[in-house]
Design a protein around this motif. Structure first.
Motif, mmCIF file in Angstrom:
data_model
loop_
_atom_site.group_PDB
_atom_site.id
_atom_site.type_symbol
_atom_site.label_atom_id
_atom_site.label_comp_id
_atom_site.label_asym_id
_atom_site.label_seq_id
_atom_site.Cartn_x
_atom_site.Cartn_y
_atom_site.Cartn_z
ATOM 1 N N THR A 17 65.372 48.221 10.371
ATOM 2 C CA THR A 17 64.930 49.129 9.312
ATOM 3 C C THR A 17 63.528 49.635 9.624
ATOM 4 O O THR A 17 62.807 49.083 10.470
ATOM 5 C CB THR A 17 64.903 48.425 7.956
ATOM 6 N N LEU A 18 63.117 50.680 8.921
ATOM 7 C CA LEU A 18 61.770 51.210 9.105
ATOM 8 C C LEU A 18 60.720 50.174 8.714
ATOM 9 O O LEU A 18 59.708 50.003 9.404
ATOM 10 C CB LEU A 18 61.597 52.496 8.296
ATOM 11 N N ALA A 19 60.962 49.451 7.621
ATOM 12 C CA ALA A 19 60.021 48.401 7.214
ATOM 13 C C ALA A 19 59.930 47.323 8.289
ATOM 14 O O ALA A 19 58.847 46.825 8.605
ATOM 15 C CB ALA A 19 60.453 47.791 5.887
ATOM 16 N N GLY A 20 61.068 46.951 8.863
ATOM 17 C CA GLY A 20 61.072 45.968 9.926
ATOM 18 C C GLY A 20 60.347 46.464 11.165
ATOM 19 O O GLY A 20 59.620 45.713 11.822
ATOM 20 N N ALA A 21 60.531 47.744 11.494
ATOM 21 C CA ALA A 21 59.849 48.329 12.650
ATOM 22 C C ALA A 21 58.337 48.285 12.457
ATOM 23 O O ALA A 21 57.586 47.979 13.392
ATOM 24 C CB ALA A 21 60.329 49.759 12.868
ATOM 25 N N CYS A 22 57.871 48.572 11.256
ATOM 26 C CA CYS A 22 56.434 48.513 10.978
ATOM 27 C C CYS A 22 55.919 47.077 11.076
ATOM 28 O O CYS A 22 54.819 46.832 11.597
ATOM 29 C CB CYS A 22 56.140 49.100 9.605
ATOM 30 N N ALA A 23 56.692 46.122 10.571
ATOM 31 C CA ALA A 23 56.273 44.715 10.642
ATOM 32 C C ALA A 23 56.152 44.255 12.089
ATOM 33 O O ALA A 23 55.195 43.567 12.469
ATOM 34 C CB ALA A 23 57.267 43.839 9.881
ATOM 35 N N HIS A 24 57.107 44.637 12.935
ATOM 36 C CA HIS A 24 57.027 44.287 14.345
ATOM 37 C C HIS A 24 55.808 44.946 14.996
ATOM 38 O O HIS A 24 55.125 44.331 15.830
ATOM 39 C CB HIS A 24 58.299 44.716 15.077
ATOM 40 N N THR A 25 55.532 46.180 14.628
ATOM 41 C CA THR A 25 54.395 46.890 15.220
ATOM 42 C C THR A 25 53.084 46.191 14.881
ATOM 43 O O THR A 25 52.211 46.029 15.740
ATOM 44 C CB THR A 25 54.371 48.349 14.742
ATOM 45 N N LEU A 26 52.935 45.744 13.657
ATOM 46 C CA LEU A 26 51.716 45.021 13.280
ATOM 47 C C LEU A 26 51.618 43.683 14.022
ATOM 48 O O LEU A 26 50.527 43.273 14.433
ATOM 49 C CB LEU A 26 51.675 44.803 11.770
ATOM 50 N N HIS A 27 52.745 43.022 14.199
ATOM 51 C CA HIS A 27 52.745 41.766 14.956
ATOM 52 C C HIS A 27 52.291 41.992 16.396
ATOM 53 O O HIS A 27 51.654 41.121 17.008
ATOM 54 C CB HIS A 27 54.150 41.157 14.935
ATOM 55 N N LEU A 28 52.601 43.158 16.938
ATOM 56 C CA LEU A 28 52.311 43.478 18.335
ATOM 57 C C LEU A 28 50.924 44.068 18.549
ATOM 58 O O LEU A 28 50.562 44.395 19.685
ATOM 59 C CB LEU A 28 53.360 44.465 18.862
ATOM 60 N N THR A 29 50.157 44.228 17.485
ATOM 61 C CA THR A 29 48.836 44.867 17.600
ATOM 62 C C THR A 29 47.743 43.972 17.025
ATOM 63 O O THR A 29 47.016 44.376 16.112
ATOM 64 C CB THR A 29 48.828 46.232 16.899
ATOM 65 N N PRO A 30 47.589 42.753 17.537
ATOM 66 C CA PRO A 30 46.548 41.879 16.988
ATOM 67 C C PRO A 30 45.135 42.333 17.316
ATOM 68 O O PRO A 30 44.196 41.997 16.597
ATOM 69 C CB PRO A 30 46.856 40.527 17.637
#
Length: 229
Positions: free
Chosen positions: A192-205
């Motif tokens: 989902t779009l919400a899931g995609a955003c959550a993964h993106t934040l996880h990948l940008t520490p």
């Protein structure tokens, strides 16, 4: 240096490519939440071109689910398989990307593209196309908003605003670091779009761009340099 072959029957002109997009678009799955961030590996894919030699190098870099440390890397070099046409860039990149993914011995988990999924004029960008062909969950994280409109999100990390096409939300402008330019996230397939955003934040520490993309970008550039040396 081994040059991969373009798959038999690969489209060679715009009309054929559009027909493939029309055929495959109906297979995109957008109602699966996908794996939670930190629970499965993340694989970044990216490509680099040498137009003079008509070559494209693709990289696939698998990162550990929690630490984001590199687990495995693979590359592939092929001939550019399609002319440059906006909205059809996936046809230039996918054969080499598929070859790089196939060379991995580690399960890719969630794949992150430096590009678009639903944020595409025909709602079928590279992330969606790659997802349908592989069956993997795939998201697109782009550096610019393509042709779509958005309001600037709030300045703090994690703030977002809709990326709009004629009033339809096709992605989100997502602030990955305080006060830096947003990235543009869209769902590709089985996320989902919400899931995609959550993964993106996880990948940008630490940085604006996901670690998956940063690693894959460096690797494909190195592979292209070695292939043309």
């Amino acid at each position: 240096m081994t040059i991969i072959h373009t798959p038999d029957g690969w489209p060679t002109d715009e009309a054929a490519a559009l027909a493939v997009q029309d055929e495959l678009r109906g297979r995109v799955v957008l109602d699966e939440p996908g794996p939670l961030p930190g629970t499965v590996p993340i694989t970044g894919v990216d490509v680099a071109y040498d137009d003079e030699r008509d070559l494209v190098a693709a990289a696939a870099v698998v990162l550990d689910a929690r630490t984001l440390a590199v687990v495995e890397e693979a590359t592939a070099v092929g001939r550019v398989s399609f002319p440059y046409v906006p909205g059809l860039l996936a046809f230039r990149e996918i054969p080499a990307v598929l070859a790089a993914l196939d060379a991995l011995t580690t399960a890719p988990g969630v794949v992150v593209c430096d590009g678009y999924g639903q944020a595409h004029p025909r709602r079928f960008g590279l992330a969606s196309h790659l997802g349908v062909l592989t069956g993997l969950p795939v998201i697109g994280v782009a550096k610019n908003p393509f042709t779509f409109t958005y309001e600037q999100p709030a300045p703090e990390r994690g703030a977002s605003s809709p990326l709009l096409a004629d009033g339809e939300e096709v992605g989100r402008a997502l602030r990955t670091q305080d006060g830096v330019k947003p990235v543009f996230v869209s769902a590709g397939h089985r996320v989902t779009l919400a899931g995609a955003c959550a993964h993106t934040l996880h990948l940008t520490p630490r940085y604006r761009i996901p670690e998956s993309t940063r690693r894959a970008d460096a690797l494909c550039r190195r592979a292209l340099k070695e292939a043309t040396a």
